[in-house]
Design a protein around this motif. Structure first.
Motif, PDB file in Angstrom:
ATOM      1  N   VAL A  37      -3.658  -1.423  -4.701  1.00 30.59           N
ATOM      2  CA  VAL A  37      -2.669  -2.466  -5.006  1.00 30.59           C
ATOM      3  C   VAL A  37      -2.078  -3.037  -3.725  1.00 30.59           C
ATOM      4  CG1 VAL A  37      -0.508  -2.965  -6.218  1.00 30.59           C
ATOM      5  CG2 VAL A  37      -2.191  -1.427  -7.254  1.00 30.59           C
ATOM      6  N   ALA A  38      -1.600  -2.170  -2.850  1.00 30.12           N
ATOM      7  CA  ALA A  38      -1.071  -2.594  -1.537  1.00 30.12           C
ATOM      8  C   ALA A  38       0.058  -3.602  -1.663  1.00 30.12           C
ATOM      9  CB  ALA A  38      -2.202  -3.149  -0.665  1.00 30.12           C
ATOM     10  N   GLU A  39       1.071  -3.241  -2.420  1.00 30.26           N
ATOM     11  CA  GLU A  39       2.200  -4.155  -2.650  1.00 30.26           C
ATOM     12  C   GLU A  39       2.842  -4.638  -1.357  1.00 30.26           C
ATOM     13  OE1 GLU A  39       4.764  -1.947  -5.255  1.00 30.26           O
ATOM     14  OE2 GLU A  39       3.942  -2.918  -7.038  1.00 30.26           O
ATOM     15  N   CYS A  40       2.935  -3.754  -0.361  1.00 26.20           N
ATOM     16  CA  CYS A  40       3.660  -4.161   0.855  1.00 26.20           C
ATOM     17  C   CYS A  40       2.754  -4.854   1.851  1.00 26.20           C
ATOM     18  CB  CYS A  40       4.390  -2.981   1.485  1.00 26.20           C
ATOM     19  SG  CYS A  40       3.355  -1.907   2.479  1.00 26.20           S
ATOM     20  N   GLY A  41       1.465  -4.990   1.520  1.00 28.29           N
ATOM     21  CA  GLY A  41       0.572  -5.763   2.382  1.00 28.29           C
ATOM     22  C   GLY A  41       0.148  -5.041   3.651  1.00 28.29           C
ATOM     23  N   MET A  45       4.914   0.970   3.617  1.00 33.89           N
ATOM     24  CA  MET A  45       6.231   1.035   2.996  1.00 33.89           C
ATOM     25  C   MET A  45       6.190   1.333   1.501  1.00 33.89           C
ATOM     26  SD  MET A  45       8.064  -2.168   4.861  1.00 33.89           S
ATOM     27  CE  MET A  45       7.894  -2.319   6.634  1.00 33.89           C
ATOM     28  N   ILE A 107       0.989   3.155  -9.367  1.00 30.67           N
ATOM     29  CA  ILE A 107       2.408   2.872  -9.618  1.00 30.67           C
ATOM     30  C   ILE A 107       2.894   3.776 -10.743  1.00 30.67           C
ATOM     31  CG2 ILE A 107       4.028   1.163 -10.510  1.00 30.67           C
ATOM     32  CD1 ILE A 107       1.870  -0.872  -9.132  1.00 30.67           C
TER      33      ILE A 107
ATOM     34  N   ARG B 276       5.128  -5.699 -13.467  1.00 31.29           N
ATOM     35  CA  ARG B 276       5.421  -5.541 -12.042  1.00 31.29           C
ATOM     36  C   ARG B 276       4.784  -6.671 -11.225  1.00 31.29           C
ATOM     37  NH1 ARG B 276       7.416  -0.817  -9.263  1.00 31.29           N
ATOM     38  NH2 ARG B 276       6.683  -0.705  -7.108  1.00 31.29           N
ATOM     39  N   LYS B 338      -3.570 -11.723  -7.308  1.00 36.24           N
ATOM     40  CA  LYS B 338      -3.463 -10.675  -6.284  1.00 36.24           C
ATOM     41  C   LYS B 338      -2.446 -11.152  -5.253  1.00 36.24           C
ATOM     42  CE  LYS B 338      -7.747  -8.161  -6.265  1.00 36.24           C
ATOM     43  NZ  LYS B 338      -6.916  -7.023  -6.640  1.00 36.24           N
ATOM     44  N   SER B 340      -0.757  -9.361  -2.937  1.00 33.05           N
ATOM     45  CA  SER B 340      -0.621  -8.628  -1.675  1.00 33.05           C
ATOM     46  C   SER B 340      -0.823  -9.583  -0.497  1.00 33.05           C
ATOM     47  CB  SER B 340      -1.659  -7.503  -1.617  1.00 33.05           C
ATOM     48  OG  SER B 340      -1.545  -6.804  -0.392  1.00 33.05           O
ATOM     49  N   GLN B 355      12.486  -3.180  -0.789  1.00 29.46           N
ATOM     50  CA  GLN B 355      11.476  -3.822  -1.653  1.00 29.46           C
ATOM     51  C   GLN B 355      11.115  -2.970  -2.862  1.00 29.46           C
ATOM     52  OE1 GLN B 355       7.284  -3.639   0.175  1.00 29.46           O
ATOM     53  NE2 GLN B 355       8.585  -3.578   1.959  1.00 29.46           N
ATOM     54  N   LEU B 356      11.171  -1.644  -2.711  1.00 32.89           N
ATOM     55  CA  LEU B 356      10.801  -0.789  -3.847  1.00 32.89           C
ATOM     56  C   LEU B 356      11.876  -0.822  -4.924  1.00 32.89           C
ATOM     57  CD1 LEU B 356       9.367   2.293  -1.906  1.00 32.89           C
ATOM     58  CD2 LEU B 356       8.153   0.295  -2.773  1.00 32.89           C
ATOM     59  N   ARG B 359      11.337  -4.207  -6.746  1.00 33.33           N
ATOM     60  CA  ARG B 359      10.208  -4.171  -7.674  1.00 33.33           C
ATOM     61  C   ARG B 359      10.525  -3.320  -8.894  1.00 33.33           C
ATOM     62  NH1 ARG B 359       7.032  -3.316  -2.858  1.00 33.33           N
ATOM     63  NH2 ARG B 359       6.268  -5.341  -2.149  1.00 33.33           N
TER      64      ARG B 359
END
Lengths: 107, 403
Positions: A37-41, A45, A107, B276, B338, B340, B355-356, B359
């Protein structure tokens, strides 16, 4: 170009040619490996690019930082001794043939 | 302000746009396109600053904190030339190597492990909020949801006193207005700031923070020797500054998107696990935090444009998040995109430390809506709230029906 092998939770396997200098996370997200997923890019983090590194490869990677170790406590799937964050694994020519297994959730 | 005599280096296109005007805030997207297409680096005649609006350049500036520093302020005001309006932040307005120490403290307090512990209570609060709104039927999606929900979970998670919480949103609004130029928004906010600043200074003290909350955890790091006792209140202040108005505008943006784009709402309803990502896409699409500045620490070249030392550079996060060089169909809200790599939370060492939390809040609200609500209808004019940095609504009248 080093080849990285991603083993998916349903046992399908994907071989992807990777650019030296990219991270394993970047290789996955730019080649449709949706399990990453790599939400923080890639900023170390979010802990949503978790992978299990093949036992034969784990010792050949650069050691993890303290920050990565702490983030791994928060991964969604079970943390195992071979757990790593794929954004922190930089592709080098020596990693040609690296095998990583993808967890069933991030997640 | 510029040290180069108020002129940019040769070849940098001049813009007569004021990116901090009400006219700009009303509809920034056409202006963002002009800025992106003018060149990789532009110059604003009105404020004598450089700007970057393309994804590649915004990302590059964010990821080179030694060249593009934060310690001279992340607003227009250059702390090397004028005094900051409040004691300088020891995390937002700090550079490596000092930044790493304070950043590590907040990263640990807001870690994925801590989010796992909070998830249950955040989800339950979102579900009961949505139940209450279903009972009302018609309501203001900003006051009654986008503001009410974060206010019902975040101050408690921080461990704030019940008294004085009405100062939280005005203080956050003040902080984000202060990053702008000396326009009316900034001046009015600072003129009215004394009671909000007094509340925040008091609330950051250890004795005013409940045990177990984020605030108490920050103070505990001072006991451990990671930070000094004097630094702990300043780090608590960072959470009070940036932890609430941002998520208010993020949730507001997401609800506004889902109410405007019924096909995307239907897609989310058919698979609530997209909640999400639907929130994340709203952060990309609307970019609640629109801009930040950096200051150059040396002569540098960005994509062929030479920039001298001591220059302010305005980064358009929102424009980068819709740059067609980086995104397919950038002006479409797509809950399956996507996301990201978007810079809605910034990127690099200063990327949003909360950020967490954002989200988690966004996912909890959208998931509760997707499971319990069949339709969201906008029933009156959506009005905008103007701020030098934040983009969001003042009011969004809606009605909802139970699934």
């Amino acid at each position: 170009m080093p080849t990285i092998i991603f083993n998916r939770p349903d046992n399908r396997s994907e071989r992807i040619d990777a650019s030296v200098g990219a991270s394993v996370m970047q290789v996955a997200t730019t080649h449709g490996v949706d399990e990453i997923v790599a939400e923080c890019g890639g900023n170390a983090m979010c802990a949503t690019c978790h992978v299990y590194v093949d036992e034969g490869w784990i010792a050949r990677l650069a050691p993890m930082s303290e920050e990565e170790d702490e983030l791994l406590h928060g991964v969604a799937a079970e943390r195992l001794p071979n757990s790593r964050l794929s954004c922190q694994i930089k592709i080098t020519p020596e990693l040609d043939g690296l095998i990583v297994r993808l967890p069933d959730r991030q997640i | 302000m510029s040290t180069s005599g108020f002129t940019p280096s040769a070849g940098v296109p001049h813009m007569d746009i004021d990116p901090f005007s009400i006219e700009f805030f009303e509809d920034p997207h056409p202006a963002h396109e002009v800025l992106r297409e003018a060149g990789p680096v532009v110059w604003f005649d009105k404020w004598n600053v450089y700007g970057v609006a393309r994804h590649a350049e915004v990302h590059a500036v964010l990821n080179d904190p030694l060249t593009f520093c934060s310690s001279r302020g992340v607003g227009l005001s250059d702390f090397a030339k004028e005094k900051a309006w409040r004691p300088q932040s020891i995390i937002l307005e700090a550079d490596p190597p000092e930044h790493a120490r304070t950043r590590a403290v907040l990263s640990r307090v807001l870690s994925p492990t801590v989010m796992k512990q909070l998830r249950g209570s955040f989800v339950a609060a979102a579900e009961s909020r949505v139940e209450a709104l279903l009972a009302k039927g018609s309501f203001d999606a900003i006051a009654d949801l986008a503001e009410a929900y974060p206010l019902s979970v975040f101050p408690d998670a921080l461990g704030l006193k019940p008294e004085g919480r009405e100062n939280l949103l005005p203080y956050a609004s003040l902080v984000f207005n202060s990053f702008g130029p000396p326009n009316k928004l900034r001046q009015d906010a600072i003129e009215r700031s004394a009671p909000h600043q007094a509340y925040v200074a008091d609330q950051c003290q250890r004795e005013n923070l409940a045990p177990g909350g984020f605030g108490a955890c920050i103070h505990a790091r001072a006991d451990a020797g990671d930070i000094t006792a004097a630094e702990a209140p300043l780090l608590v202040r960072s959470l009070l500054s940036a932890g609430l108005d941002t998520t208010v505008n993020g949730i507001g943006a997401a609800v506004y998107c889902l109410a405007r784009f019924p096909d995307q709402w239907a897609r989310l309803r058919s698979d609530p696990t997209l909640a999400r990502n639907a929130f994340e896409e709203a952060v990309r699409f609307e970019s609640p935090v629109q801009t930040f500045f950096r200051t150059t620490t040396r002569d540098v070249e960005i994509s062929g444009s030479r920039i001298g030392e001591g220059e302010k550079i305005l980064m358009f996060l929102a424009a980068a998040n819709r740059d067609p060089r980086r995104w397919d169909r950038p002006d479409e809200y797509d809950v399956t995109r996507k996301t990201s790599g978007h810079v809605g939370y910034g990127s690099g060492i200063h990327m949003c430390v909360g950020q967490l939390v954002a989200r988690l809040e966004g996912e909890a609200v959208l998931s509760a809506l997707a499971k319990r609500v069949s339709a969201i209808e906008i029933t009156g004019p959506a009005t905008r709230r103007f701020n030098n940095t934040l983009r969001g609504l003042e009011s969004l009248p809606v009605s909802i029906k139970a699934a």
